[in-house]
Design an enzyme around this catalytic site. Structure first.
Site, PDB file in Angstrom:
ATOM      1  CG  ASP A  11      -0.805  -6.670  -4.049  1.00 33.03           C
ATOM      2  OD1 ASP A  11      -1.597  -5.980  -3.824  1.00 33.03           O
ATOM      3  OD2 ASP A  11       0.334  -6.655  -3.835  1.00 33.03           O
ATOM      4  CB  ILE A  12      -6.277  -4.558  -3.989  1.00 33.05           C
ATOM      5  CG1 ILE A  12      -7.535  -4.220  -4.990  1.00 33.05           C
ATOM      6  CG2 ILE A  12      -5.294  -3.529  -3.818  1.00 33.05           C
ATOM      7  CD1 ILE A  12      -8.523  -3.240  -3.979  1.00 33.05           C
ATOM      8  CB  VAL A  34      -4.445  -1.107   0.936  1.00 37.63           C
ATOM      9  CG1 VAL A  34      -5.336  -0.173   1.086  1.00 37.63           C
ATOM     10  CG2 VAL A  34      -4.623  -1.631  -0.648  1.00 37.63           C
ATOM     11  CG  ASP A  35      -2.847   5.533   0.743  1.00 36.89           C
ATOM     12  OD1 ASP A  35      -2.978   5.553  -0.523  1.00 36.89           O
ATOM     13  OD2 ASP A  35      -2.811   6.363   1.747  1.00 36.89           O
TER      14      ASP A  35
HETATM   15  P1  ADP Z   1      -7.412   1.592   6.652  1.00 37.25           P
HETATM   16  O1  ADP Z   1      -6.570   2.630   7.195  1.00 37.25           O
HETATM   17  O2  ADP Z   1      -8.619   2.012   5.908  1.00 37.25           O
HETATM   18  O3  ADP Z   1      -7.657   0.621   7.948  1.00 37.25           O
HETATM   19  P2  ADP Z   1      -5.185  -0.275   5.727  1.00 37.25           P
HETATM   20  O4  ADP Z   1      -4.571  -0.042   4.431  1.00 37.25           O
HETATM   21  O5  ADP Z   1      -4.519  -0.106   6.930  1.00 37.25           O
HETATM   22  O6  ADP Z   1      -6.483   0.743   5.786  1.00 37.25           O
HETATM   23  O7  ADP Z   1      -6.019  -1.818   5.734  1.00 37.25           O
HETATM   24  C1  ADP Z   1      -7.098  -1.936   4.998  1.00 37.25           C
HETATM   25  C2  ADP Z   1      -7.219  -3.253   4.453  1.00 37.25           C
HETATM   26  O8  ADP Z   1      -6.205  -3.429   3.516  1.00 37.25           O
HETATM   27  C3  ADP Z   1      -6.724  -4.389   5.834  1.00 37.25           C
HETATM   28  O9  ADP Z   1      -7.548  -5.446   5.618  1.00 37.25           O
HETATM   29  C4  ADP Z   1      -5.238  -4.647   5.169  1.00 37.25           C
HETATM   30  O10 ADP Z   1      -5.027  -6.040   5.368  1.00 37.25           O
HETATM   31  C5  ADP Z   1      -5.544  -4.611   3.663  1.00 37.25           C
HETATM   32  N1  ADP Z   1      -4.533  -4.529   2.791  1.00 37.25           N
HETATM   33  C6  ADP Z   1      -3.099  -4.165   3.019  1.00 37.25           C
HETATM   34  N2  ADP Z   1      -2.314  -4.236   1.793  1.00 37.25           N
HETATM   35  C7  ADP Z   1      -3.164  -4.567   0.816  1.00 37.25           C
HETATM   36  C8  ADP Z   1      -2.989  -4.982  -0.481  1.00 37.25           C
HETATM   37  N3  ADP Z   1      -1.924  -4.929  -1.112  1.00 37.25           N
HETATM   38  N4  ADP Z   1      -4.143  -5.590  -1.235  1.00 37.25           N
HETATM   39  C9  ADP Z   1      -5.212  -5.665  -0.553  1.00 37.25           C
HETATM   40  N5  ADP Z   1      -5.636  -5.358   0.707  1.00 37.25           N
HETATM   41  C10 ADP Z   1      -4.261  -4.945   1.410  1.00 37.25           C
END
Ligand code: ADP
Length: 170
Positions: A11-12, A34-35
């Site tokens: 998790d970032i 991730v947003d």
């Molecule tokens: P996008 O709309 O740019 O595709 P997403 O958030 O749906 O953005 O996904 C981008 C990447 O972030 C995906 O690989 C997803 O698995 C990953 N992701 C989701 N939650 C987290 C998190 N908490 N930390 C890091 N990466 C995440």
């Protein structure tokens, strides 16, 4: 000097870095993936600065491929750098926009004086970009960037994403 590249799985929002890059959407008003995780853990201060940006510089939203910084709120970081990845299209090559997200995020990081920056795998979630190709573009672009950032971490949420980026780093 080019930055050191590091991969972590997880998790970032748990990382301690100067700047965390958010795969935002153009509204800047939050979303899933991730947003959503960044806004949940970072608290309302981030959204409040995003609203200010919508009321000023980015009345029509943040264009795809651009980047802008806000506070990181309660995250263990100083800034969140929001960037809008392209939606993957099998018919149209949008690679330059995905590369631009990485370049612009690093340009904003340089303006801020950030030395450590973490990226998620932009566009590989809801936006549907195939992981291997996204990893190629992300890694090649940050490697080629001229930046004062010293350490770039890719935070990959699951095994598949981690493996795709690891294969590209070899
Ligand atoms: P996008 O709309 O740019 O595709 P997403 O958030 O749906 O953005 O996904 C981008 C990447 O972030 C995906 O690989 C997803 O698995 C990953 N992701 C989701 N939650 C987290 C998190 N908490 N930390 C890091 N990466 C995440």
């Amino acid at each position: 000097m080019s930055a050191t590249l590091t991969l972590v799985q997880g998790d970032i929002t748990r990382l301690r870095v100067d700047a965390i890059v958010n795969a935002a959407n153009s509204s800047l008003l939050g979303g899933g993936g991730v947003d959503g995780a960044i806004h949940r853990r970072g608290g309302p201060e981030i959204l409040s600065e995003c609203r200010d940006l919508r009321a000023s510089r980015y009345g029509k939203g943040l264009p795809t491929g651009h980047a802008v910084a806000t506070t990181a709120g309660r995250l263990d970081a100083r800034w969140v750098i929001h960037t809008v990845g392209p939606v993957y299209s099998p018919d149209e090559d949008r690679s330059q926009l995905l590369a631009s997200c990485h370049r612009e995020a690093l340009r904003v990081a340089d303006e801020l004086g950030a030395r450590t920056v973490a990226f998620p795998a932009i566009s590989t979630g809801v936006y549907g970009w195939p992981l291997d190709d996204a990893a190629r573009i992300a890694v090649d672009t940050v490697r080629a960037a001229s930046t004062a950032v010293e350490e770039i971490t890719f935070a990959l949420f699951d095994d598949r994403a981690y493996e795709a980026f690891a294969a590209r780093l070899d």
